[in-house]
Design a protein around this motif. Structure first.
Motif, PDB file in Angstrom:
ATOM      1  N   THR A 162      -0.900   2.296  12.259  1.00 31.73           N
ATOM      2  CA  THR A 162       0.463   2.050  11.782  1.00 31.73           C
ATOM      3  C   THR A 162       0.592   0.649  11.185  1.00 31.73           C
ATOM      4  N   GLY A 163       1.219   0.581  10.026  1.00 31.46           N
ATOM      5  CA  GLY A 163       1.478  -0.714   9.399  1.00 31.46           C
ATOM      6  C   GLY A 163       0.393  -1.175   8.447  1.00 31.46           C
ATOM      7  N   GLU A 208      -2.014   5.248   5.001  1.00 34.38           N
ATOM      8  CA  GLU A 208      -2.421   4.272   6.010  1.00 34.38           C
ATOM      9  C   GLU A 208      -3.935   4.313   6.216  1.00 34.38           C
TER      10      GLU A 208
END
Length: 578
Positions: A162-163, A208
């Motif tokens: 994530t991110g 991602e």
């Protein structure tokens, strides 16, 4: 199990004064001890083992027996079937030993896809055990999770982080990776743009990065996973920090970045801290590091690639520890799949816990090189062993305890001057080079097993077993643990008093006189002679063959393998004449 094998196992237990890693003895005259469930689970979750009911460990493994062996067999079989999950199917039998009945069960190791074995009454987390040394240890929740993950193909390395985006990738690594993909796997990747190629290679999961992609090609993966790195510590003493001098360590390095950079930084730290030794080569001398770089590179890569990347282990780094006498490389997560300690080093043996990461690194070159990080061919450990053999060093020792895997490299030349002088003092003719190497390993270490002997000499299991058996027959080695679980120690009369100043060995290599004295004027079977002389069965067999060939004894039957064959001295010749 054969009676002779059982007798050998019990003799070893009595010599050791305690249980063995693969053998557990319990007193059970009238009922099964409560702790049997733990032992059954532990054997099934480790490497299998033998359970002997009717021996009293507290009194030197005295044969106390079981009063109703048929009932004990039935109760044990019911426990294995009804109380253990999955049900176990051991081979159970009754043996008459020293005037009493013993119930013996041979518990096989479960396949990885069926582990862990646990006691249904207490559940998987509390009822799963593993064998450690001579005892049973409850598995931690993390170890249970690892065993469950090993039932299938783990996908932790494919999970999206994530991110993250493509902006978190190292562009120079990505360019080299894509260039190699398009050259070597053109059918799948030549027609794709960069984003599509990264998605097909599972570097990208949607928009991602996958964990594998971040670790292999990320600019700084530790921004998201601070502990997914490698630490190197060089300690001043064999036990670690120097408590007297106050020196905690000689060097301390935290290698961060993507895996290609971590490998490069780890090797730089190792080179900086290794000594160089001179060896005679032909007409001159050659300089070489204490440990061959090929072996170290393969060990570091293996630790980074095959470690566990599941959530509970993401706070643990790969650890490299250098001591004056050894180098240790440890990673979280034990062996995965079909790979076992006993088949490490067999060419082609491979089972990838992190299949996606391994596939990406297969096309990721080392910094400043076109060579990939790994080959994904099961060739890493064979290359490591070959490099150690070429350098005349002892092979690394591998240890798998489910939650960690450790490779330990001893820091000594296998056939150094002291070892060569000691082997020569044994006055044993006809030893093979590999047997000399095995003796040299025992000169430096305490024990030897079939796998370590094979790794050191690049032999198959059959030849290794024959050569180790010959060393036992010569009276040089003593097997510990029974035939199926054998380790080998040096016989007491050949072991050097001190490796720093090994004195020449004074021993009686010729056992003909011992056999002839034991025969006397009568007849005796091979088992009788083993009992009378105290020699190992293989040693007695070897010298019986010599005496038969020299005509000093004769056999009552042609079939010399029969346990009923008896031997007697021949009247027409004497020992001196032979």
């Amino acid at each position: 199990m054969l009676h002779d094998e059982l007798a050998e196992i019990i003799a070893v237990l009595r010599d050791l004064g305690g249980d063995h890693a693969c053998v557990e003895a319990k007193r059970a005259e009238t009922k099964l001890p409560k702790s049997i469930r733990e032992t059954l689970s532990a054997f099934a979750n480790t490497s299998g083992g033998v359970l002997i009911l009717g021996l009293d460990e507290a009194h030197g493994f005295e044969a106390t027996g079981v009063k109703d062996p048929a009932k004990t067999e039935a109760d044990l079989a019911a426990m294995c079937s009804e109380n253990l999950e999955p049900p176990l199917r051991p081979l159970i039998g009754t043996h008459r030993f020293e005037g009493v009945d013993l119930v013996v069960a041979e518990i096989p190791e479960l396949a990885p896809g069926n582990k862990p074995s646990y006691n249904r009454g207490t559940g998987m987390t509390q009822g799963s055990f593993v064998r450690v040394a001579d005892g049973d240890r409850r598995l931690s929740p993390y170890e249970v999770q690892l065993m469950l993950a090993n039932r299938g193909q783990p996908r932790d390395d494919e999970q999206p982080v994530t991110g993250t985006t493509v902006a978190n990738l190292d562009q120079s690594l990505v360019e080299a990776f894509l260039s190699r993909l398009r050259r070597h796997r053109s059918r799948a990747f030549a027609h794709l743009d960069s984003t599509a190629a990264l998605q097909r290679a599972k570097v990208l999961i949607g928009d991602e990065l996958s964990l594998a992609g971040l670790l292999a090609l990320g600019e700084f993966p530790q921004e998201f996973f601070p502990q997914l790195m490698l630490t190197f510590v060089h300690y001043p003493t064999k036990s670690g920090p120097d408590g007297r001098g106050g020196t905690r360590f000689i060097d301390n390095v935290a290698a961060e970045g993507p895996i290609p950079v971590i490998v490069d930084e780890a090797l730089i730290a190792l080179r900086r801290n290794m000594k160089r030794r001179s060896t005679v080569r032909g007409a001159g001398r050659a300089e070489a590091y204490e440990y061959p770089e090929t072996a170290l590179r393969e060990a570091v890569v293996n630790a980074l690639v095959h470690r566990d990347y599941s959530g509970p282990s993401q706070g643990t780094q790969v650890q490299v520890e250098m001591y004056p006498d050894r180098l240790l490389i440890r990673n979280p997560g034990g062996l995965y799949g079909s790979v076992r300690e006993e088949n490490l080093g067999v060419e082609g043996t491979s089972s990838a816990r992190n299949a996606t990461l391994l596939k990406i690194l297969e096309d990721t070159p080392l910094p400043g090189s076109d060579r990939p990080i790994c080959e994904n061919r099961g060739s890493g450990i064979p290359a490591m062993l070959a490099a150690m053999r070429d350098a005349k060093l002892s092979p690394p020792r591998f240890a798998d305890d489910i939650s960690t895997f450790t490779a330990t490299f001893p820091n000594h030349t296998l056939m150094g001057e002291d070892a060569v002088r000691w082997i020569a003092s044994l006055s044993e003719h006809g030893l093979t080079d590999s047997q000399c190497h095995g003796l040299a390993m025992l000169f430096h270490e305490k024990t030897l097993n079939n796998q370590a002997y094979r790794n050191a000499n690049d032999l198959d299991s059959r030849i290794a077993t024959e050569e180790l058996g010959d060393l036992v027959a010569r009276g040089l080695l003593v097997p510990v643990g029974g035939r199926r679980y054998a380790q080998y120690n040096l016989a007491e009369d050949v072991a050097p008093a001190a490796t720093d100043d090994p004195a020449p060995v004074k021993r009686r290599a010729d056992r003909r006189e011992d056999i002839l004295i034991a025969l006397g004027d009568g007849e005796a079977t091979r088992a009788d002679l083993v009992s009378k002389t105290g020699l190992h069965d293989r040693t007695v067999t070897r010298w019986l063959s010599v005496l038969l060939r020299q005509g000093l004894i004769e056999a009552t039957e042609k079939n010399l393998r029969s346990p009923n064959t008896r031997y007697r001295r021949t009247p027409q010749r004497t020992f001196d004449e032979g």
